[in-house]
Design a protein around this motif. Structure first.
Motif, PDB file in Angstrom:
ATOM      1  N   ARG A 201       0.842  -1.192   0.000  1.00 21.77           N
ATOM      2  CA  ARG A 201       0.000   0.000   0.000  1.00 21.77           C
ATOM      3  C   ARG A 201       0.879   1.245   0.000  1.00 21.77           C
ATOM      4  NH1 ARG A 201      -1.736  -2.713   4.405  1.00 21.77           N
ATOM      5  NH2 ARG A 201      -1.156  -0.908   5.693  1.00 21.77           N
ATOM      6  N   ALA A 202       0.412   2.279  -0.677  1.00 19.86           N
ATOM      7  CA  ALA A 202       1.192   3.515  -0.776  1.00 19.86           C
ATOM      8  C   ALA A 202       1.484   4.092   0.593  1.00 19.86           C
ATOM      9  CB  ALA A 202       0.435   4.523  -1.642  1.00 19.86           C
ATOM     10  N   GLU A 203       0.476   4.121   1.487  1.00 15.26           N
ATOM     11  CA  GLU A 203       0.700   4.712   2.803  1.00 15.26           C
ATOM     12  C   GLU A 203       1.684   3.898   3.632  1.00 15.26           C
ATOM     13  OE1 GLU A 203      -3.304   2.426   2.991  1.00 15.26           O
ATOM     14  OE2 GLU A 203      -2.141   3.617   1.545  1.00 15.26           O
ATOM     15  N   ARG A 225      -0.256   3.047  -7.983  1.00 12.33           N
ATOM     16  CA  ARG A 225      -1.040   3.387  -6.791  1.00 12.33           C
ATOM     17  C   ARG A 225      -0.325   4.429  -5.941  1.00 12.33           C
ATOM     18  NH1 ARG A 225      -2.828  -2.897  -5.493  1.00 12.33           N
ATOM     19  NH2 ARG A 225      -4.360  -3.053  -7.200  1.00 12.33           N
ATOM     20  N   VAL A 226       0.985   4.374  -5.895  1.00 15.18           N
ATOM     21  CA  VAL A 226       1.740   5.413  -5.196  1.00 15.18           C
ATOM     22  C   VAL A 226       1.490   6.766  -5.848  1.00 15.18           C
ATOM     23  CG1 VAL A 226       4.078   6.274  -4.742  1.00 15.18           C
ATOM     24  CG2 VAL A 226       3.515   3.878  -4.265  1.00 15.18           C
ATOM     25  N   CYS A 227       1.471   6.779  -7.169  1.00 18.16           N
ATOM     26  CA  CYS A 227       1.216   8.037  -7.888  1.00 18.16           C
ATOM     27  C   CYS A 227      -0.190   8.562  -7.616  1.00 18.16           C
ATOM     28  CB  CYS A 227       1.415   7.837  -9.393  1.00 18.16           C
ATOM     29  SG  CYS A 227       3.131   7.582  -9.888  1.00 18.16           S
ATOM     30  N   ASP A 228      -1.123   7.662  -7.311  1.00 24.97           N
ATOM     31  CA  ASP A 228      -2.491   8.083  -7.013  1.00 24.97           C
ATOM     32  C   ASP A 228      -2.637   8.579  -5.575  1.00 24.97           C
ATOM     33  OD1 ASP A 228      -3.377   7.469  -9.562  1.00 24.97           O
ATOM     34  OD2 ASP A 228      -4.041   5.448  -9.025  1.00 24.97           O
ATOM     35  N   ALA A 229      -1.559   8.522  -4.805  1.00 27.25           N
ATOM     36  CA  ALA A 229      -1.560   9.004  -3.418  1.00 27.25           C
ATOM     37  C   ALA A 229      -0.419  10.008  -3.263  1.00 27.25           C
ATOM     38  CB  ALA A 229      -1.397   7.832  -2.447  1.00 27.25           C
ATOM     39  N   PRO A 230      -0.590  11.235  -3.740  1.00 24.87           N
ATOM     40  CA  PRO A 230       0.515  12.209  -3.792  1.00 24.87           C
ATOM     41  C   PRO A 230       1.201  12.451  -2.455  1.00 24.87           C
ATOM     42  CG  PRO A 230      -1.353  12.992  -5.081  1.00 24.87           C
ATOM     43  CD  PRO A 230      -1.819  11.770  -4.355  1.00 24.87           C
ATOM     44  N   ALA A 231       0.451  12.449  -1.352  1.00 25.21           N
ATOM     45  CA  ALA A 231       1.079  12.697  -0.049  1.00 25.21           C
ATOM     46  C   ALA A 231       2.062  11.574   0.288  1.00 25.21           C
ATOM     47  CB  ALA A 231       0.007  12.817   1.035  1.00 25.21           C
ATOM     48  N   SER A 232       1.675  10.333  -0.001  1.00 21.33           N
ATOM     49  CA  SER A 232       2.579   9.204   0.235  1.00 21.33           C
ATOM     50  C   SER A 232       3.777   9.267  -0.702  1.00 21.33           C
ATOM     51  CB  SER A 232       1.833   7.884   0.050  1.00 21.33           C
ATOM     52  OG  SER A 232       0.826   7.719   1.034  1.00 21.33           O
ATOM     53  N   ALA A 233       3.509   9.612  -1.948  1.00 21.52           N
ATOM     54  CA  ALA A 233       4.603   9.704  -2.917  1.00 21.52           C
ATOM     55  C   ALA A 233       5.639  10.737  -2.493  1.00 21.52           C
ATOM     56  CB  ALA A 233       4.045  10.049  -4.298  1.00 21.52           C
TER      57      ALA A 233
END
Length: 464
Positions: A201-203, A225-233
């Motif tokens: 998971r990205a988080e 999926r990481v790209c879809d979660a900018p804060a995590s990226a």
């Protein structure tokens, strides 16, 4: 240095899976207990859940000198029974209560402990029996020796500047080369701690930065999926290296990942039969759509359909053949299949179509069986068309195959996950960017694409 003899930096934890962790001393003591239980067996299977029990069981097999068969925990009864029968596994190692399948006796690995050195096993002895995906028939057991793993991991450590000071992070399955050989045994050999996130998971990848995460492994689906979660990226900006493999990384994902994390991801190429043979380097260029140059000790060449050499001009595709110290020893109980794929001269026919530039950079076009489309006298790589489709902002996923055509022989057919766009618009979009003969003749708009556990699209399951 033995297979798992890396010198670890002073990090305390050697392996963490989810919220559980074990030191190197604790892991090897646990694994020594496993080894004592199985020593003398011909083969053992491991119920390869993402747990510390799986890590201890696999390491125990290596300490005992017993070949290990990682058993996918989500395999259906038919696949599981085939793997167990074909491999001749004497036992199944599993966490207590986790495995309920029929077959060989189950040894719970919880709480085992012991001591003693690694068995004096020859370098060419089989360490792992990894089963192929079985997309063209029953899964085949791939014999991977200790020497092959050592050569492959050392070559990667050199290419990626991988040291004991790194902390490896991933959440990949522990029954494939990527998650198990690279992500677990690689970390143990180098001596770098491992943080396995349980699921990719990205988080969870972002949170692992607090534990010093520096070297991150993922498949293209993970990076998307990481790209879809900018804060995590954004958290991954402080990592050292992001590595993508197991399937081609779409160019748009490469570019989005760079924009969000500041990292140009390292791509690499390999197979169950070859481990990793080609990669971009930590200290070198990284090109979207390319998998890099051969690792130390690896030779590659391209062969045309008629058996003649294909030129390394960066344009002419051919079947990629590989010769390297990290190649498999053969297919279990399948001498004919082994002889067909692995020549007496040591060259392995990968079945993948590639181009090689004059500078040695490799680009994988796709599988000869599904990704090389012969249409109207042209040879078209599915990957090039897929990347063109993915460049459209409305497209989330794309897969391209050849389907029968009365006049052309095969036509380019696309399966696309997209919103707010019509098929004809996508056909025109590709025609504006590629040669006209490469445009899809048909585009099927679908809700999802069929994928396996590693995120690869299973093209044999694509139907209109």
């Amino acid at each position: 240095m033995d297979l798992l003899g890396g010198e670890q930096a002073d990090h305390g934890e050697a392996v963490r899976v989810g919220d559980r962790a074990v030191s190197r001393e604790g892991l090897f003591g646990w694994a020594a207990g496993v080894a004592a239980e199985i020593r003398g067996a011909d083969v053992v299977a491991v119920h390869a859940t993402p747990t510390l029990e799986t890590v201890a069981a696999v390491v125990g097999g290596l300490l005992a000198g017993v070949p290990v068969v990682p058993l996918p925990p989500d395999s259906g009864p038919a696949e599981r029974d085939h793997i167990l029968r074909d491999s001749g596994a004497r036992f199944v190692l599993a966490a207590r209560g986790a495995y309920e399948g029929e077959g060989p006796p189950v040894i719970p690995v919880d709480g085992l402990s012991g001591s003693g050195p690694e068995a004096g096993t020859p370098a060419d002895a089989t360490a792992l029996i990894l089963y192929t995906s079985g997309t063209t028939g029953a899964p085949k057991g791939v014999l991977v020796s200790r020497a092959a793993m050592a050569a492959g991991l050392d070559a990667l450590a050199e290419a990626w500047a991988w040291t004991p000071e790194d902390v490896v992070v991933h959440g990949l399955p522990l029954f494939h080369v990527h998650g198990l050989v690279l992500g677990v045994l690689g970390a143990l050999r180098v001596g770098s701690p491992l943080v396995h996130t349980g699921r990719p998971r990205a988080e969870a990848y972002a949170a692992a930065r607090s534990r010093g995460g520096s070297l991150y492994f993922g498949v293209p689906t993970v990076w998307s999926r990481v790209c879809d979660a900018p804060a995590s990226a954004q958290e991954l900006r402080r990592a050292r290296l992001l590595v993508s493999g197991s399937a081609p990384l779409p160019v748009p994902v490469f570019e989005r990942l760079e924009a969000l994390t500041g990292h140009r991801p390292v791509e690499r190429y390999g197979m169950t039969e070859t481990l990793i043979t080609v990669s971009a380097r930590a200290d070198g260029d990284r090109r979207p759509g390319y998998v890099g140059t051969p690792l130390r000790g690896v030779e590659t060449k391209l062969v045309a359909e008629d058996g003649s050499p294909s030129p390394a001009d960066g344009e002419t595709p051919g079947e990629l053949h590989v010769r390297a110290p990290m190649l498999f020893s053969g297919y279990l109980n399948r001498p004919e299949a082994t002889a067909e794929a692995l020549g007496a001269d040591g060259w392995f026919r990968t079945g993948d179509i590639a181009t090689i530039g004059a500078d040695g950079w490799h680009r994988i076009v796709g599988r000869a069986s599904t990704d090389l489309i012969k249409s109207g006298g042209y040879r078209i790589g599915a990957g090039e068309v897929e990347n063109a489709l993915l460049a459209h902002p409305a497209v989330r996923e794309a897969a391209v195959i050849g389907t029968p055509h009365a006049d052309l022989g095969e036509q380019v057919t696309a399966f696309v996950v997209a919103e707010g766009i019509e098929s004809e618009q996508l056909i025109d979009f590709v025609a504006e960017r590629l040669s006209t003969h490469k445009r899809p003749r048909i585009v099927h708009l679908v809700e999802t694409l069929p994928r396996n556990a590693m995120g690869k699209v299973v093209k044999t399951r694509l139907h209109p």
